[in-house]
Write a protein that holds these residues in place. Structure first.
Motif: not given
Length: 196
Positions: A25, A130-132, A135-136, A142
């Motif tokens: 990130t 668990q961040g979007e 996981l993407a 996942r």
């Protein structure tokens, strides 16, 4: 090998830290602001997991070779820089040697090689697990139960932060990003290293 200097050679920024600390990130934020390309660790991991188990010999060979080829090509390119994310066990000499080996094409080219180390509390990392975006970008994460256990096991087994042993080096920055946004960490990193 071409004649190069830091101004014309791609910069390599390695972001290290434990699982789910926010390496990808933060790297994404730095990439947006600098034009560097982000090569997060799982870009090499995920395709190989379709064929071989994590940690197996074929897995290690394929992931390592793929990474090496990317580094070789980027080091010889006109790209401004590459951001690479990596979970490094500081108590495992092979991990440090592997990270150093990936930098070799950049070093041979006269490029700047920089290191950003992130740390955060385990509680915060379990939330970030668990961040979007995570996981993407990382299908193998996942399965949240398995991913959580992997994080806990890695924490218990390895020393995943340097504990300050590289502090004071001009090419190294250590940030506790427990309470910092990715944007704040990116801005601090860019300012510290004088990135474009």
């Amino acid at each position: 090998m071409r004649e190069a200097d830091e101004a014309s050679s791609p910069t390599l920024l390695c972001i290290v830290g434990p699982p789910a600390v926010g390496k990808m990130t933060v790297g994404d934020e730095i990439a947006k602001r600098t034009g560097y390309k982000l090569f997060h660790n799982h870009l090499s991991v995920e395709p190989v997991l379709r064929f071989f188990d994590f940690g197996s010999e074929p897995f290690g060979r394929l992931v390592g070779e793929f990474r090496r080829r990317v580094f070789e090509e980027v080091a010889e390119s006109n790209l401004p820089g590459l951001i690479f994310t990596y979970v490094c066990a500081f108590d495992v000499p092979e991990d440090l040697a592997e990270l150093d080996g990936y930098a070799t094409p950049f070093r041979d080219n006269g490029s700047r090689i920089l290191h950003l180390e992130l740390s955060a509390t385990q509680e915060v990392r379990l939330e970030r697990n668990q961040g979007e975006l995570r996981l993407a970008e990382k299908p193998s994460k996942r399965d949240l139960t398995r991913s959580r256990q992997h994080l806990l096991d890695a924490d218990a087994r390895y020393r995943l932060n340097s504990n300050g042993e590289f502090d004071g080096r001009a090419d190294y920055l250590r940030i506790d990003n427990t309470a910092l946004s990715p944007e704040a960490v990116a801005a601090r990193t860019i300012e510290h290293f004088g990135l474009p």
